[in-house]
Design a protein around this motif. Structure first.
Motif, PDB file in Angstrom:
ATOM      1  N   PRO A 363     -21.303 -80.637  13.761  1.00 49.31           N
ATOM      2  CA  PRO A 363     -21.292 -79.051  13.828  1.00 49.31           C
ATOM      3  C   PRO A 363     -20.374 -78.760  14.779  1.00 49.31           C
ATOM      4  O   PRO A 363     -20.590 -77.698  15.422  1.00 49.31           O
ATOM      5  N   ASP A 364     -19.347 -79.436  15.345  1.00 53.21           N
ATOM      6  CA  ASP A 364     -18.600 -78.960  16.616  1.00 53.21           C
ATOM      7  C   ASP A 364     -17.782 -77.641  16.406  1.00 53.21           C
ATOM      8  O   ASP A 364     -17.171 -77.607  14.983  1.00 53.21           O
ATOM      9  N   ALA A 365     -17.714 -76.732  17.162  1.00 50.84           N
ATOM     10  CA  ALA A 365     -17.350 -75.412  16.619  1.00 50.84           C
ATOM     11  C   ALA A 365     -15.861 -75.363  17.279  1.00 50.84           C
ATOM     12  O   ALA A 365     -15.760 -75.198  18.428  1.00 50.84           O
ATOM     13  N   VAL A 366     -14.967 -75.024  16.425  1.00 49.03           N
ATOM     14  CA  VAL A 366     -13.610 -74.669  16.831  1.00 49.03           C
ATOM     15  C   VAL A 366     -13.678 -73.333  17.579  1.00 49.03           C
ATOM     16  O   VAL A 366     -14.354 -72.447  16.990  1.00 49.03           O
ATOM     17  N   GLY A 367     -13.075 -73.522  18.822  1.00 54.14           N
ATOM     18  CA  GLY A 367     -12.960 -72.156  19.360  1.00 54.14           C
ATOM     19  C   GLY A 367     -14.008 -72.080  20.627  1.00 54.14           C
ATOM     20  O   GLY A 367     -14.382 -70.813  20.877  1.00 54.14           O
ATOM     21  N   THR A 368     -15.100 -73.075  20.644  1.00 55.54           N
ATOM     22  CA  THR A 368     -16.127 -72.927  21.771  1.00 55.54           C
ATOM     23  C   THR A 368     -16.117 -73.864  22.736  1.00 55.54           C
ATOM     24  O   THR A 368     -16.228 -75.057  22.310  1.00 55.54           O
ATOM     25  N   PRO A 369     -15.470 -73.620  23.831  1.00 59.87           N
ATOM     26  CA  PRO A 369     -14.935 -72.418  24.353  1.00 59.87           C
ATOM     27  C   PRO A 369     -13.436 -72.111  23.815  1.00 59.87           C
ATOM     28  O   PRO A 369     -12.981 -73.144  23.122  1.00 59.87           O
ATOM     29  N   GLN A 370     -12.798 -71.056  24.327  1.00 64.03           N
ATOM     30  CA  GLN A 370     -11.435 -70.790  23.857  1.00 64.03           C
ATOM     31  C   GLN A 370     -10.958 -70.087  25.296  1.00 64.03           C
ATOM     32  O   GLN A 370     -11.490 -69.455  25.952  1.00 64.03           O
ATOM     33  N   THR A 371      -9.570 -70.410  25.241  1.00 69.08           N
ATOM     34  CA  THR A 371      -8.596 -69.807  26.506  1.00 69.08           C
ATOM     35  C   THR A 371      -8.014 -68.649  25.917  1.00 69.08           C
ATOM     36  O   THR A 371      -7.278 -68.628  24.825  1.00 69.08           O
ATOM     37  N   VAL A 372      -8.222 -67.590  26.855  1.00 70.98           N
ATOM     38  CA  VAL A 372      -7.517 -66.268  26.395  1.00 70.98           C
ATOM     39  C   VAL A 372      -6.522 -65.844  27.452  1.00 70.98           C
ATOM     40  O   VAL A 372      -6.335 -65.935  28.428  1.00 70.98           O
ATOM     41  N   VAL A 373      -5.227 -65.814  26.949  1.00 66.66           N
ATOM     42  CA  VAL A 373      -3.762 -65.973  27.782  1.00 66.66           C
ATOM     43  C   VAL A 373      -3.265 -64.825  27.509  1.00 66.66           C
ATOM     44  O   VAL A 373      -3.056 -64.044  26.270  1.00 66.66           O
ATOM     45  N   LEU A 374      -2.855 -64.172  28.697  1.00 66.60           N
ATOM     46  CA  LEU A 374      -1.738 -62.971  28.808  1.00 66.60           C
ATOM     47  C   LEU A 374      -0.405 -63.596  28.403  1.00 66.60           C
ATOM     48  O   LEU A 374       0.052 -64.111  29.321  1.00 66.60           O
ATOM     49  N   ALA A 375       0.246 -63.265  27.299  1.00 67.54           N
ATOM     50  CA  ALA A 375       1.469 -63.579  26.894  1.00 67.54           C
ATOM     51  C   ALA A 375       2.288 -62.624  26.640  1.00 67.54           C
ATOM     52  O   ALA A 375       1.933 -61.692  26.020  1.00 67.54           O
ATOM     53  N   ASP A 376       3.583 -62.799  26.756  1.00 65.26           N
ATOM     54  CA  ASP A 376       4.616 -61.544  26.178  1.00 65.26           C
ATOM     55  C   ASP A 376       4.752 -61.657  24.835  1.00 65.26           C
ATOM     56  O   ASP A 376       5.130 -60.656  24.485  1.00 65.26           O
ATOM     57  N   ASP A 377       4.400 -62.845  23.987  1.00 65.86           N
ATOM     58  CA  ASP A 377       4.563 -62.746  22.679  1.00 65.86           C
ATOM     59  C   ASP A 377       3.671 -63.870  21.933  1.00 65.86           C
ATOM     60  O   ASP A 377       3.237 -64.771  22.997  1.00 65.86           O
ATOM     61  N   LEU A 378       3.492 -63.934  20.860  1.00 65.45           N
ATOM     62  CA  LEU A 378       2.637 -65.235  20.223  1.00 65.45           C
ATOM     63  C   LEU A 378       3.862 -66.247  19.817  1.00 65.45           C
ATOM     64  O   LEU A 378       4.047 -66.485  18.624  1.00 65.45           O
ATOM     65  N   THR A 379       4.367 -66.944  20.971  1.00 60.56           N
ATOM     66  CA  THR A 379       5.442 -67.997  20.578  1.00 60.56           C
ATOM     67  C   THR A 379       4.994 -69.108  21.463  1.00 60.56           C
ATOM     68  O   THR A 379       3.915 -68.895  22.269  1.00 60.56           O
ATOM     69  N   ARG A 380       5.369 -70.413  21.173  1.00 59.11           N
ATOM     70  CA  ARG A 380       4.892 -71.539  21.933  1.00 59.11           C
ATOM     71  C   ARG A 380       5.313 -71.293  23.431  1.00 59.11           C
ATOM     72  O   ARG A 380       4.324 -71.658  24.324  1.00 59.11           O
ATOM     73  N   GLU A 381       6.394 -70.992  23.807  1.00 59.41           N
ATOM     74  CA  GLU A 381       7.053 -70.844  25.150  1.00 59.41           C
ATOM     75  C   GLU A 381       6.225 -69.615  25.940  1.00 59.41           C
ATOM     76  O   GLU A 381       5.946 -69.922  26.967  1.00 59.41           O
ATOM     77  N   ALA A 382       5.988 -68.543  25.181  1.00 55.97           N
ATOM     78  CA  ALA A 382       5.280 -67.498  25.916  1.00 55.97           C
ATOM     79  C   ALA A 382       3.665 -67.756  26.223  1.00 55.97           C
ATOM     80  O   ALA A 382       3.315 -67.542  27.254  1.00 55.97           O
ATOM     81  N   VAL A 383       3.157 -68.560  25.197  1.00 53.57           N
ATOM     82  CA  VAL A 383       1.592 -69.052  25.408  1.00 53.57           C
ATOM     83  C   VAL A 383       1.721 -69.801  26.581  1.00 53.57           C
ATOM     84  O   VAL A 383       0.783 -70.007  27.684  1.00 53.57           O
TER      85      VAL A 383
END
Length: 505
Positions: A363-383
């Motif tokens: 029952p492992d829950a994906v996204g528990t926990p999750q890291t919330v990141v302020l990024a300039d865009d949804l790209t590998r480099e920005a994240v």
């Protein structure tokens, strides 16, 4: 420590020690020379016993003639009952091709740890965890990893089967794009420590991607143990709404590190301990491949999980791993102690924290926990840049959202991972806005400890908490949200925490 080959008779195999991380090489297994008829198979079986104190890796070389189209390996080992407090037997397995077993070399063809009892490789396909490719003649090696050995030793048997015939074409790998649609500069949610059936997980990439979307995630990172074999199998799961980065959980005997967002097809070796002084070499390998170095669950209690390499090479550290437990509390406290040291030393940079699920199976829950990141865009480099800069917080689920800022007397302000440049005695207002955290308590932690605890949030889970301080009183401030589950000096489990905001010139 011995091994014997069984075919038409029994013959002792010689043993060869091959290096200080102490690997051991058994005598070579031979097959008939020359190509066999298509579909013909040859099988050899090798058995032996490893004593307590066996080397970390034992290599079984075998000679592959021309004309082989498939290699199949099966193994078994004794699992005796042991007295309380004693280790039982656990034996991992993997494969290296004719290019050899050199540390960081090109010969790696797969690793399944203890997750499978058999595997195959051929040009067009391979068991999950293993890499398809041409079967070239030469000396190949089965790698055995005695993870733990029972007091009476570890008896094992390895069966090698070669199948002859014409080889198929190896498919060209297709990898997920390094960019998703995104929302420009925004807060993006991710889980960067996940396991599929390409190592010891039980979920396919498709199942993981579906769970990631359901968890409200914008990005994930593949991190199978000691193999990059899943990398070509994520492309059709990516989309405008989900960025899929590629990596590996480098699982050494002295701790695990997540290689976060490496170039597609990057393999990072794991066959060393802290005493070998080789971790820096492979941390640099991760960064050269465009990835971040993130020590995982540094205080986990499983054998070999505790982090012993130090944090000098780290880009971030995984402080919260899966459901919140006492070892996460220890990791959080150690990380906070490191923050205190960094603000008191001009030569030491601070190390951002993150949280991930380490999900393997139900029952492992994906996204528990999750890291919330302020990024300039949804790209590998920005994240990655957002993670590296500490512009992030960790939340228990998609329901929890934070806005955390500090402001000075002239309206100047800073957010998570930033610095508010004000005079030491200037008044500073710390403000935390919360949604999705019913009956949780907010507290502000500084280099002097917990200096403020707010009232319990209402059942709606929303609220705003403010506190006033100065830079001379608090060199940094970070926020924690705690569940109302403990009394007295023992804190409740986390619902969320932020990276710090620094105060002062």
């Amino acid at each position: 420590m011995c091994a014997a080959e069984r075919d038409d008779g029994m013959a002792r195999s010689a043993l060869f020690v091959t290096g200080a991380a102490a690997a051991l090489t058994l005598g070579s297994v031979t097959f008939a020379s020359g190509a066999g008829a298509a579909g013909r198979t040859e099988t050899r079986t090798v058995s032996g016993t490893l004593p307590v104190g066996a080397p970390d890796f034992v290599y079984l070389p075998f000679e592959v003639p021309r004309g082989v189209r498939e290699i199949h390996v099966a193994y078994a080992y004794e699992r005796p009952s042991v007295p309380a407090g004693a280790a039982g037997n656990a034996l991992d397995i993997g494969l290296f091709d004719e290019r050899g077993t050199e540390l960081g070399g090109e010969g790696f063809r797969g690793w399944s740890g203890g997750a499978r009892t058999e595997f195959f490789v051929r040009a067009d396909d391979a068991t999950p965890g293993y890499v398809p490719g041409r079967i070239r003649p030469g000396t190949w090696h089965v790698a055995l990893g005695p993870y733990t050995v029972a007091p009476r030793g570890l008896s094992y048997e390895v069966t090698l089967t070669l199948t002859y015939g014409e080889q198929a074409t190896t498919p060209a790998p297709v990898y997920p794009p390094a960019r998703a649609k995104g929302r420009g500069r925004a807060w993006y949610r991710g889980d960067c420590h996940l396991h599929s059936w390409y190592s010891d997980g039980r979920r396919t990439p498709a199942e993981i991607a579906a769970l990631a979307r359901a968890a409200g995630l914008d990005f994930i990172n593949s991190s199978d143990h000691n193999t990059h074999s899943s990398h070509p199998h994520w492309a059709d799961q990516a989309g405008d709404d989900l960025l899929i980065m590629l990596g590996e959980e480098v699982t050494t005997r002295n701790g695990h590190v997540v290689a976060l967002g490496t170039d597609p097809g990057t393999f990072v070796d794991w066959r060393y301990r802290a005493r070998d002084n080789r971790f820096g070499r492979f941390a640099r390998r991760i960064r050269r491949a465009g990835g971040l170095v993130v020590p995982a669950h540094p205080h986990a209690t499983c054998i070999g999980c505790g982090w012993k390499f130090g944090f000098g090479e780290a880009d971030a550290v995984e402080v919260w791993n899966g459901p919140y437990t006492p070892d996460d509390e220890v990791a959080l406290a150690e990380w906070d102690n490191a923050l205190v040291s960094s603000v008191r030393s001009e030569s030491r940079a601070w190390l951002p924290a993150m949280g991930n699920s380490d999900a393997h199976r139900d029952p492992d829950a994906v996204g528990t926990p999750q890291t919330v990141v302020l990024a300039d865009d949804l790209t590998r480099e920005a994240v990655q840049e957002g993670i590296r800069a500490g512009r992030s917080y960790v939340a228990q689920s998609k329901s929890v959202a934070l806005a955390f800022t500090v402001s000075g007397p002239a309206g100047e302000h800073a957010g998570i991972g930033g610095r508010l440049k004000v005079a030491a005695d200037a008044p500073v207002t710390v403000r935390l806005e919360v949604t999705g955290a019913p009956r949780c308590t907010a507290r502000f932690v500084t280099d002097e400890g917990v200096l403020f605890t707010g009232d319990v949030l209402p059942v709606s889970g929303s609220g705003t908490v403010e506190w006033r301080t100065t830079a001379q009183y608090a060199a940094y401030v970070r926020a924690e949200l705690r569940h109302e589950t403990a009394a007295g000096p023992v804190p409740g489990a986390l619902a969320a925490f932020t990276n710090p905001i620094f105060l002062g010139a």
